[in-house]
Motif scaffolding. Structure first.
Motif, PDB file in Angstrom:
ATOM      1  N   VAL A  51       0.031  91.328  76.070  1.00 44.04           N
ATOM      2  CA  VAL A  51       0.864  90.154  75.818  1.00 44.04           C
ATOM      3  C   VAL A  51      -0.008  88.915  75.963  1.00 44.04           C
ATOM      4  CG1 VAL A  51       2.843  88.793  76.566  1.00 44.04           C
ATOM      5  CG2 VAL A  51       2.955  91.294  76.628  1.00 44.04           C
ATOM      6  N   TYR A  52      -0.175  88.212  74.872  1.00 47.49           N
ATOM      7  CA  TYR A  52      -0.946  86.969  74.884  1.00 47.49           C
ATOM      8  C   TYR A  52      -0.001  85.800  75.101  1.00 47.49           C
ATOM      9  CZ  TYR A  52      -3.379  82.915  72.890  1.00 47.49           C
ATOM     10  OH  TYR A  52      -3.904  81.663  72.675  1.00 47.49           O
ATOM     11  N   GLN A  53      -0.119  85.165  76.251  1.00 49.49           N
ATOM     12  CA  GLN A  53       0.676  83.978  76.569  1.00 49.49           C
ATOM     13  C   GLN A  53      -0.111  82.759  76.109  1.00 49.49           C
ATOM     14  OE1 GLN A  53       1.142  84.457  80.835  1.00 49.49           O
ATOM     15  NE2 GLN A  53       3.188  85.274  80.563  1.00 49.49           N
ATOM     16  N   ALA A  54       0.287  82.194  75.001  1.00 44.63           N
ATOM     17  CA  ALA A  54      -0.456  81.091  74.396  1.00 44.63           C
ATOM     18  C   ALA A  54       0.000  79.758  74.981  1.00 44.63           C
ATOM     19  CB  ALA A  54      -0.264  81.092  72.884  1.00 44.63           C
ATOM     20  N   GLN A  55      -0.947  79.013  75.529  1.00 41.96           N
ATOM     21  CA  GLN A  55      -0.628  77.676  76.011  1.00 41.96           C
ATOM     22  C   GLN A  55      -0.713  76.639  74.887  1.00 41.96           C
ATOM     23  OE1 GLN A  55      -2.687  79.775  78.539  1.00 41.96           O
ATOM     24  NE2 GLN A  55      -0.496  80.194  78.625  1.00 41.96           N
ATOM     25  N   VAL A  56      -1.582  76.890  73.931  1.00 42.88           N
ATOM     26  CA  VAL A  56      -1.693  76.010  72.770  1.00 42.88           C
ATOM     27  C   VAL A  56      -1.576  76.864  71.508  1.00 42.88           C
ATOM     28  CG1 VAL A  56      -3.092  74.298  73.970  1.00 42.88           C
ATOM     29  CG2 VAL A  56      -4.225  76.157  72.752  1.00 42.88           C
ATOM     30  N   ASP A  57      -1.185  76.223  70.429  1.00 41.51           N
ATOM     31  CA  ASP A  57      -1.005  76.933  69.158  1.00 41.51           C
ATOM     32  C   ASP A  57      -2.317  76.900  68.395  1.00 41.51           C
ATOM     33  OD1 ASP A  57       0.103  78.279  67.093  1.00 41.51           O
ATOM     34  OD2 ASP A  57       1.413  76.664  66.416  1.00 41.51           O
ATOM     35  N   ASP A  58      -3.152  77.903  68.616  1.00 40.51           N
ATOM     36  CA  ASP A  58      -4.488  77.950  68.039  1.00 40.51           C
ATOM     37  C   ASP A  58      -4.668  79.295  67.332  1.00 40.51           C
ATOM     38  OD1 ASP A  58      -7.225  78.237  67.531  1.00 40.51           O
ATOM     39  OD2 ASP A  58      -7.824  77.170  69.351  1.00 40.51           O
ATOM     40  N   PRO A  59      -4.674  79.308  66.004  1.00 38.28           N
ATOM     41  CA  PRO A  59      -4.813  80.570  65.271  1.00 38.28           C
ATOM     42  C   PRO A  59      -6.081  81.339  65.628  1.00 38.28           C
ATOM     43  CG  PRO A  59      -4.077  78.828  63.803  1.00 38.28           C
ATOM     44  CD  PRO A  59      -4.444  78.168  65.093  1.00 38.28           C
ATOM     45  N   ALA A  60      -7.161  80.619  65.935  1.00 34.64           N
ATOM     46  CA  ALA A  60      -8.411  81.292  66.281  1.00 34.64           C
ATOM     47  C   ALA A  60      -8.256  82.066  67.593  1.00 34.64           C
ATOM     48  CB  ALA A  60      -9.549  80.279  66.395  1.00 34.64           C
ATOM     49  N   LEU A  61      -7.560  81.489  68.563  1.00 36.68           N
ATOM     50  CA  LEU A  61      -7.323  82.182  69.815  1.00 36.68           C
ATOM     51  C   LEU A  61      -6.407  83.385  69.615  1.00 36.68           C
ATOM     52  CD1 LEU A  61      -6.939  79.417  72.561  1.00 36.68           C
ATOM     53  CD2 LEU A  61      -8.774  81.095  72.318  1.00 36.68           C
ATOM     54  N   THR A  62      -5.410  83.225  68.767  1.00 36.02           N
ATOM     55  CA  THR A  62      -4.520  84.342  68.473  1.00 36.02           C
ATOM     56  C   THR A  62      -5.288  85.496  67.841  1.00 36.02           C
ATOM     57  OG1 THR A  62      -2.618  82.868  68.194  1.00 36.02           O
ATOM     58  CG2 THR A  62      -2.453  85.058  67.204  1.00 36.02           C
ATOM     59  N   HIS A  63      -6.181  85.169  66.913  1.00 38.73           N
ATOM     60  CA  HIS A  63      -7.006  86.204  66.286  1.00 38.73           C
ATOM     61  C   HIS A  63      -7.865  86.908  67.326  1.00 38.73           C
ATOM     62  CE1 HIS A  63      -9.430  88.175  63.179  1.00 38.73           C
ATOM     63  NE2 HIS A  63     -10.494  87.806  63.880  1.00 38.73           N
ATOM     64  N   LYS A  64      -8.449  86.148  68.237  1.00 41.44           N
ATOM     65  CA  LYS A  64      -9.297  86.747  69.264  1.00 41.44           C
ATOM     66  C   LYS A  64      -8.470  87.603  70.218  1.00 41.44           C
ATOM     67  CE  LYS A  64     -12.954  85.753  72.577  1.00 41.44           C
ATOM     68  NZ  LYS A  64     -13.809  84.725  73.219  1.00 41.44           N
ATOM     69  N   ALA A  65      -7.261  87.139  70.564  1.00 41.73           N
ATOM     70  CA  ALA A  65      -6.389  87.914  71.449  1.00 41.73           C
ATOM     71  C   ALA A  65      -6.011  89.233  70.807  1.00 41.73           C
ATOM     72  CB  ALA A  65      -5.140  87.112  71.789  1.00 41.73           C
ATOM     73  N   ARG A  66      -5.742  89.204  69.504  1.00 41.12           N
ATOM     74  CA  ARG A  66      -5.401  90.441  68.788  1.00 41.12           C
ATOM     75  C   ARG A  66      -6.588  91.415  68.809  1.00 41.12           C
ATOM     76  NH1 ARG A  66      -1.253  91.113  65.298  1.00 41.12           N
ATOM     77  NH2 ARG A  66      -1.008  88.846  65.125  1.00 41.12           N
ATOM     78  N   ASP A  67      -7.786  90.857  68.689  1.00 39.05           N
ATOM     79  CA  ASP A  67      -8.986  91.684  68.760  1.00 39.05           C
ATOM     80  C   ASP A  67      -9.141  92.300  70.156  1.00 39.05           C
ATOM     81  OD1 ASP A  67     -11.707  92.546  67.694  1.00 39.05           O
ATOM     82  OD2 ASP A  67     -12.313  91.355  69.436  1.00 39.05           O
ATOM     83  N   CYS A  68      -8.811  91.525  71.200  1.00 42.85           N
ATOM     84  CA  CYS A  68      -8.867  92.058  72.562  1.00 42.85           C
ATOM     85  C   CYS A  68      -7.924  93.252  72.708  1.00 42.85           C
ATOM     86  CB  CYS A  68      -8.492  90.977  73.575  1.00 42.85           C
ATOM     87  SG  CYS A  68      -9.667  89.607  73.702  1.00 42.85           S
ATOM     88  N   ALA A  69      -6.737  93.142  72.129  1.00 39.71           N
ATOM     89  CA  ALA A  69      -5.769  94.245  72.185  1.00 39.71           C
ATOM     90  C   ALA A  69      -6.319  95.480  71.487  1.00 39.71           C
ATOM     91  CB  ALA A  69      -4.450  93.807  71.555  1.00 39.71           C
ATOM     92  N   GLN A  70      -6.940  95.292  70.331  1.00 42.69           N
ATOM     93  CA  GLN A  70      -7.505  96.419  69.601  1.00 42.69           C
ATOM     94  C   GLN A  70      -8.613  97.083  70.399  1.00 42.69           C
ATOM     95  OE1 GLN A  70      -8.634  94.651  65.867  1.00 42.69           O
ATOM     96  NE2 GLN A  70      -6.555  94.780  65.019  1.00 42.69           N
ATOM     97  N   ARG A  71      -9.442  96.289  71.047  1.00 44.99           N
ATOM     98  CA  ARG A  71     -10.541  96.845  71.835  1.00 44.99           C
ATOM     99  C   ARG A  71     -10.013  97.673  73.010  1.00 44.99           C
ATOM    100  NH1 ARG A  71     -14.217  91.650  72.955  1.00 44.99           N
ATOM    101  NH2 ARG A  71     -15.466  93.143  74.183  1.00 44.99           N
ATOM    102  N   LEU A  72      -8.862  97.269  73.550  1.00 37.54           N
ATOM    103  CA  LEU A  72      -8.276  98.005  74.668  1.00 37.54           C
ATOM    104  C   LEU A  72      -7.344  99.120  74.215  1.00 37.54           C
ATOM    105  CD1 LEU A  72      -7.462  95.039  77.081  1.00 37.54           C
ATOM    106  CD2 LEU A  72      -9.369  96.647  77.229  1.00 37.54           C
ATOM    107  N   GLY A  73      -7.127  99.236  72.911  1.00 32.81           N
ATOM    108  CA  GLY A  73      -6.245 100.274  72.394  1.00 32.81           C
ATOM    109  C   GLY A  73      -4.789 100.027  72.716  1.00 32.81           C
TER     110      GLY A  73
END
Length: 208
Positions: free
Chosen positions: A166-188
């Motif tokens: 669960v990515y709790q976004a403090q700011v609306d930043d598409p680049a951070l969202t993309h990176k968070a999604r990548d973190c989820a994929q790396r952790l399965g």
């Protein structure tokens, strides 16, 4: 109750500190505190950050906060501790009560960013949380400290009981969202983004 030796002296302020509030904060939320301060024009606040990496050793948080509070004695009208319990098992709250300073309510930043009342009602036992800071610092604070860069087979040991990042976004930043999604994929893990903004942190700071 009269002040103890550890407590900030009530009214015994140096002239330059009169009316000012010191916020002693976890470095992981420094960016958010400065944003709230700027947006709400909280010019009476001074910010002192302790190293964010203390969260990897919660037993070191209380001594660090105690030292910072004592160092501020007599120089500020009040001190506010911008930590929640943060894995200290109630010891940080007890220390703040002993020192006569307030701290933000909640078990951890994931709770107060979402809103303590909202978070408490979720009962999410299979969610792994990241904030903006932890997304930016994922390798430094999660991936490498857990040894996953060297031993990817440890993934199941650490994250086998989680289902969703669960990515709790403090700011609306598409680049951070993309990176968070990548973190989820790396952790399965599955991925969910929640825009929380600054949650209860903003209200706590404005009340100062």
């Amino acid at each position: 109750m009269p002040p103890t030796d550890e407590r900030l002296t009530d009214g015994g302020l140096a002239p330059e500190g009169r009316g000012r509030v010191l916020v002693i904060a976890c470095g992981a939320i420094a960016r958010e505190i400065l944003a709230i301060q700027d947006a709400s024009r909280l010019d009476h606040l001074d910010l002192q950050c302790l190293p964010a990496i203390l969260h990897n050793t919660p037993d070191r948080i209380v001594p660090a906060v105690e030292a910072a509070v004592r160092a501020a004695a007599g120089r500020y009208a009040s001190v506010f501790v911008a930590y929640a319990d943060c894995g200290t098992g109630g010891l940080l709250k007890a220390a703040c009560e002993r020192l006569g300073v307030e701290l933000i309510e909640g078990p951890h930043c994931y709770s107060f960013f979402e809103g303590n009342q909202t978070f408490a009602g979720r009962d999410e036992f299979t969610a792994f949380y990241l904030t903006d800071f932890l997304v930016r610092q994922f390798d430094a604070f999660v991936w490498r400290p857990l040894g996953l860069d060297r031993h990817p087979e440890l993934r199941n040991l650490y994250f086998g009981h989680y289902e969703t990042l669960v990515y709790q976004a403090q700011v609306d930043d598409p680049a951070l969202t993309h990176k968070a999604r990548d973190c989820a994929q790396r952790l399965g893990l599955g991925f969910e983004r929640r825009f929380t903004g600054y949650g209860d942190l903003a209200a706590a700071l404005r009340e100062l």
